[in-house]
Design an enzyme around this catalytic site. Structure first.
Site, PDB file in Angstrom:
ATOM      1  N   LEU A 148       0.971  -8.370  -4.761  1.00 13.58           N
ATOM      2  CA  LEU A 148       1.339  -8.077  -3.381  1.00 13.58           C
ATOM      3  C   LEU A 148       0.041  -7.955  -2.598  1.00 13.58           C
ATOM      4  O   LEU A 148      -0.951  -7.432  -3.122  1.00 13.58           O
ATOM      5  CB  LEU A 148       2.121  -6.759  -3.298  1.00 13.58           C
ATOM      6  CG  LEU A 148       3.545  -6.751  -3.862  1.00 13.58           C
ATOM      7  CD1 LEU A 148       4.122  -5.344  -3.796  1.00 13.58           C
ATOM      8  CD2 LEU A 148       4.442  -7.730  -3.127  1.00 13.58           C
ATOM      9  N   ASP A 149       0.030  -8.419  -1.349  1.00 12.28           N
ATOM     10  CA  ASP A 149      -1.207  -8.353  -0.586  1.00 12.28           C
ATOM     11  C   ASP A 149      -1.534  -6.911  -0.208  1.00 12.28           C
ATOM     12  O   ASP A 149      -0.712  -6.000  -0.361  1.00 12.28           O
ATOM     13  CB  ASP A 149      -1.157  -9.264   0.644  1.00 12.28           C
ATOM     14  CG  ASP A 149      -0.130  -8.825   1.665  1.00 12.28           C
ATOM     15  OD1 ASP A 149      -0.251  -7.694   2.171  1.00 12.28           O
ATOM     16  OD2 ASP A 149       0.779  -9.613   1.982  1.00 12.28           O
ATOM     17  N   LYS A 150      -2.714  -6.694   0.282  1.00  9.34           N
ATOM     18  CA  LYS A 150      -3.250  -5.348   0.505  1.00  9.34           C
ATOM     19  C   LYS A 150      -2.329  -4.461   1.327  1.00  9.34           C
ATOM     20  O   LYS A 150      -2.114  -3.289   0.992  1.00  9.34           O
ATOM     21  CB  LYS A 150      -4.625  -5.451   1.183  1.00  9.34           C
ATOM     22  CG  LYS A 150      -5.295  -4.113   1.440  1.00  9.34           C
ATOM     23  CD  LYS A 150      -6.666  -4.301   2.088  1.00  9.34           C
ATOM     24  CE  LYS A 150      -7.304  -2.962   2.427  1.00  9.34           C
ATOM     25  NZ  LYS A 150      -8.629  -3.126   3.071  1.00  9.34           N
TER      26      LYS A 150
END
Length: 239
Positions: A102-104
């Site tokens: 999952l992105d930041k």
């Protein structure tokens, strides 16, 4: 007899692709002899397999861990500048590896495992495992937007996405269901509709749902949940 790369995968070393690179680099020994061929067969009941001098034990308990990932950390084993998801894992789970990412700034369901073979299967595009996201965004979803997702929307860089489900929840809120995992895909898909995302959370993956798990916390999946996850395959009745 079993292949060396599969043996190491079942020992929870790394993903299958990375295991092949590790073997070819000469870091693995079988019965004291360096082996550089991932496909080499060994007798798993008697062989002594070491990685960088440390014995690798096959057949250890498979672990699949669910995390409710908080925003502000990256999905990586380590990062010189950013906080990583590994910092949220309890000590006994530090050897697990994330399944996908999952992105930041995205929150929600993230899985970890010590079984590289399972991770490879779950990430395979051929499996087409459905992932559902809750999004808050600018504007309001229209029927035209829903139709574009169903047809496979085209991103601003020309990338064509597989058909996906867009469900309007109200003004500035929606659910997005996808079966692939391109870079920042949901955010880019919504941006292609001129509805940039302000908040994003993954709420389910396959048969798993993120329920009653506080942000930043983890729990192990049950044997039944793992079996259900392994059995999920592409379903033509996506819509």
């Amino acid at each position: 007899m079993q292949r060396l790369d599969k043996y190491l995968s079942e020992a929870g070393v790394e993903s299958r692709r990375k295991i092949k690179d590790i073997i070819r680099a000469g870091r693995v020994c079988v019965n004291g002899t360096v082996v550089t061929i991932p496909e080499q067969k060994l007798e798993e009941s008697t062989a002594v397999v070491t990685l960088d001098g440390k014995e690798m034990l096959r057949g250890s308990r498979m672990i699949v861990l669910m995390m409710n990932k908080p925003a502000g950390c990256v999905t990586a084993a380590s990062d010189a500048k950013e906080k990583t998801v590994m910092e949220y894992l309890p000590k006994e789970y530090k050897r697990l590896m994330p399944i996908g990412r999952l992105d930041k700034e995205t929150e929600g369901l993230l899985l970890f495992t010590n079984d590289g073979y399972l991770a490879h299967r779950l990430l395979s595009p051929k499996r087409g495992i459905e992932k559902t996201y809750y999004a808050e965004h600018e504007g309001t979803v229209t029927q035209e937007d829903i139709d574009r997702f169903a047809d496979g929307c085209i991103l601003k860089d020309g990338t064509k996405c597989l058909p996906a489900v867009l469900e309007k929840l109200g003004e500035g809120k929606c659910l997005v269901r996808v079966r692939e995992g391109k870079y920042h895909q949901v955010r880019r898909m919504m941006a292609s509709l001129h509805k940039p995302v302000r908040y994003l959370r993954r709420i389910s993956e396959g048969t798993l749902e993120l329920k009653d798990l506080p942000l930043g916390m983890t729990r192990e999946l049950t044997k039944e949940e793992i079996q259900q996850l392994e059995s999920v395959n592409f379903d033509e009745k996506f819509f």
